[in-house]
Design a protein around this motif. Structure first.
Motif, PDB file in Angstrom:
ATOM      1  N   LYS A  27       0.611  -0.437  -2.648  1.00 40.65           N
ATOM      2  CA  LYS A  27       1.447  -0.821  -1.511  1.00 40.65           C
ATOM      3  C   LYS A  27       1.095  -2.241  -1.045  1.00 40.65           C
ATOM      4  N   ARG A  41       8.187   1.055   0.480  1.00 40.55           N
ATOM      5  CA  ARG A  41       8.050   2.352   1.153  1.00 40.55           C
ATOM      6  C   ARG A  41       8.301   3.502   0.173  1.00 40.55           C
ATOM      7  N   ALA A  44       5.376   3.729  -2.259  1.00 40.07           N
ATOM      8  CA  ALA A  44       4.165   4.206  -1.585  1.00 40.07           C
ATOM      9  C   ALA A  44       4.216   5.714  -1.379  1.00 40.07           C
ATOM     10  N   ILE A  45       5.347   6.223  -0.876  1.00 36.06           N
ATOM     11  CA  ILE A  45       5.453   7.663  -0.592  1.00 36.06           C
ATOM     12  C   ILE A  45       5.420   8.479  -1.887  1.00 36.06           C
ATOM     13  N   TYR A  48       1.954   8.289  -3.566  1.00 29.50           N
ATOM     14  CA  TYR A  48       0.948   8.987  -2.751  1.00 29.50           C
ATOM     15  C   TYR A  48       1.058  10.500  -2.945  1.00 29.50           C
ATOM     16  N   PHE A 106      -1.655  19.649   3.295  1.00 31.56           N
ATOM     17  CA  PHE A 106      -0.733  19.582   2.159  1.00 31.56           C
ATOM     18  C   PHE A 106      -0.403  20.999   1.700  1.00 31.56           C
ATOM     19  N   ASN A 114       9.780  15.417  -2.613  1.00 25.87           N
ATOM     20  CA  ASN A 114       9.651  14.092  -2.003  1.00 25.87           C
ATOM     21  C   ASN A 114       9.629  12.993  -3.068  1.00 25.87           C
TER      22      ASN A 114
ATOM     23  N   LEU B  38       6.034  13.089   5.378  1.00 30.11           N
ATOM     24  CA  LEU B  38       6.483  12.152   4.336  1.00 30.11           C
ATOM     25  C   LEU B  38       7.964  12.368   4.011  1.00 30.11           C
ATOM     26  N   SER B  41       9.985  11.449   7.993  1.00 32.72           N
ATOM     27  CA  SER B  41       9.668  10.406   8.955  1.00 32.72           C
ATOM     28  C   SER B  41      10.535   9.164   8.801  1.00 32.72           C
ATOM     29  N   ASP B  43      11.499   4.960  10.227  1.00 33.91           N
ATOM     30  CA  ASP B  43      10.866   3.679  10.498  1.00 33.91           C
ATOM     31  C   ASP B  43      10.409   3.578  11.963  1.00 33.91           C
ATOM     32  N   GLN B  55      -6.438  11.822   5.386  1.00 35.35           N
ATOM     33  CA  GLN B  55      -5.086  11.795   4.831  1.00 35.35           C
ATOM     34  C   GLN B  55      -4.017  11.589   5.910  1.00 35.35           C
ATOM     35  N   ARG B  58      -3.787   7.894   5.858  1.00 38.81           N
ATOM     36  CA  ARG B  58      -3.094   7.461   4.636  1.00 38.81           C
ATOM     37  C   ARG B  58      -1.586   7.705   4.749  1.00 38.81           C
ATOM     38  N   THR B  59      -1.229   8.876   5.252  1.00 42.56           N
ATOM     39  CA  THR B  59       0.192   9.195   5.418  1.00 42.56           C
ATOM     40  C   THR B  59       0.842   8.179   6.355  1.00 42.56           C
ATOM     41  N   GLU B  61      -0.153   5.213   6.915  1.00 47.65           N
ATOM     42  CA  GLU B  61      -0.133   3.919   6.223  1.00 47.65           C
ATOM     43  C   GLU B  61       1.079   3.816   5.290  1.00 47.65           C
ATOM     44  N   MET B  62       1.321   4.868   4.510  1.00 54.88           N
ATOM     45  CA  MET B  62       2.426   4.846   3.545  1.00 54.88           C
ATOM     46  C   MET B  62       3.774   4.698   4.256  1.00 54.88           C
ATOM     47  N   LEU B  63       3.872   5.258   5.464  1.00 54.88           N
ATOM     48  CA  LEU B  63       5.148   5.270   6.186  1.00 54.88           C
ATOM     49  C   LEU B  63       5.271   4.145   7.207  1.00 54.88           C
ATOM     50  N   ASP B  64       4.267   3.276   7.290  1.00 58.33           N
ATOM     51  CA  ASP B  64       4.254   2.218   8.320  1.00 58.33           C
ATOM     52  C   ASP B  64       4.421   2.800   9.726  1.00 58.33           C
ATOM     53  N   ARG B  87      -6.053  -0.752   9.428  1.00 53.71           N
ATOM     54  CA  ARG B  87      -4.653  -0.787   9.020  1.00 53.71           C
ATOM     55  C   ARG B  87      -3.711  -1.155  10.164  1.00 53.71           C
TER      56      ARG B  87
END
Lengths: 140, 115
Positions: A27, A41, A44-45, A48, A106, A114, B38, B41, B43, B55, B58-59, B61-64, B87
């Motif tokens: 990312k 985005r 990244a998703i 991940y 998870f 996803n 994930l 979500s 913006d 995590q 991390r989640t 982070e991935m989604l801003d 971050r």
């Protein structure tokens, strides 16, 4: 392609704390390269989710990412049990994750759905007892 | 609304990101299941969760995600707060339960995005 950039990551199994480091690095690199936020985005998703799967379901593996001006290709290659029923695994809500994984946030059965949702194409090549190779493409 | 409005609405404590409270917030998501976050979500979101592990960061982070809110008085450990700080993610903590915290933010005008 001459201007392709290739990145390779070793994913270690059973290290839940570190899971996601590879995706985080990709990312960051994509952002630095000036790739658009929507593509970043999506990559990244999808990556991940795949990386988490490799840690919780498989015995780790390798992720290769190829970046060209047109697209980003992610290949997630794991040494694991394989997916017995891909069609079921693709259904939102279907999960084989143990309770221990659920307590970590998870195992909601959204991983593969996803990954498909956030990529332009996804191919699953899985062999029982050998491993799973997932190839995902995000067009820029 | 801004992160500061979120903080004031919930009377939350700021665990990191005191200098980032003027950022805009457009939607919110409340869940302890990161894959659901994930999936749904949007913006400029805030994430409300009772899950306390790396995590979550991390989640986000991935989604801003701009701001994380730990509900039910959950206290993430220092390494998690540090990860968020690195971050640029604001971390808030509130004693309110998930349902109440979500309801308060909804009442203040924040929405979860279209179905």
């Amino acid at each position: 392609m001459d201007d392709a950039i290739c990145l390779t990551y070793d994913i270690s199994p059973d290290d839940f704390t570190r899971a996601g480091e590879a995706s985080s690095d990709v990312k960051k690199k994509l952002k630095q390269m000036g790739v658009g936020p929507e593509a970043v985005r999506k990559v990244a998703i999808a990556m991940y989710e795949g990386e988490i799967n490799m840690v919780i379901h498989a015995k780790g593996g390798e992720i290769r990412v190829e970046i060209t001006p047109e697209r980003i290709v992610m290949v997630l290659d794991d040494v694991g049990p394989g997916i017995p029923n891909v069609e079921k695994a693709m259904q939102a809500g279907y999960s084989t994750a143990p309770d221990e994984v659920r307590s970590l946030g998870f195992g909601a059965g959204m991983g593969l759905p996803n990954m498909k949702q956030y990529t332009d194409s996804m191919e699953i090549d899985t062999r029982i007892g050998v491993g799973t190779k997932i190839t995902m493409v995000v067009n820029i | 609304m801004t992160v500061r409005d979120v903080k004031d609405t919930l009377k939350a404590r700021v665990l990191t990101g005191e200098d980032l409270l003027d950022q805009e917030v457009r939607s919110a998501c409340g869940s302890d299941m990161m894959s659901d976050v994930l999936a749904f979500s949007k913006d400029h979101s805030v994430l409300l969760t009772g899950l306390c592990n790396p995590q979550v960061i991390r989640t986000a982070e991935m989604l801003d995600i701009v701001c994380l809110i730990f509900v039910r008085g959950k206290k993430p450990d220092d390494s998690i707060i540090e990860m968020a700080a690195d971050r640029g993610i604001v971390v808030l903590a509130t004693g309110h339960r998930m349902f109440s915290a979500c309801g308060m933010l909804y009442g203040a005008g924040l929405r979860g995005g279209a179905v």
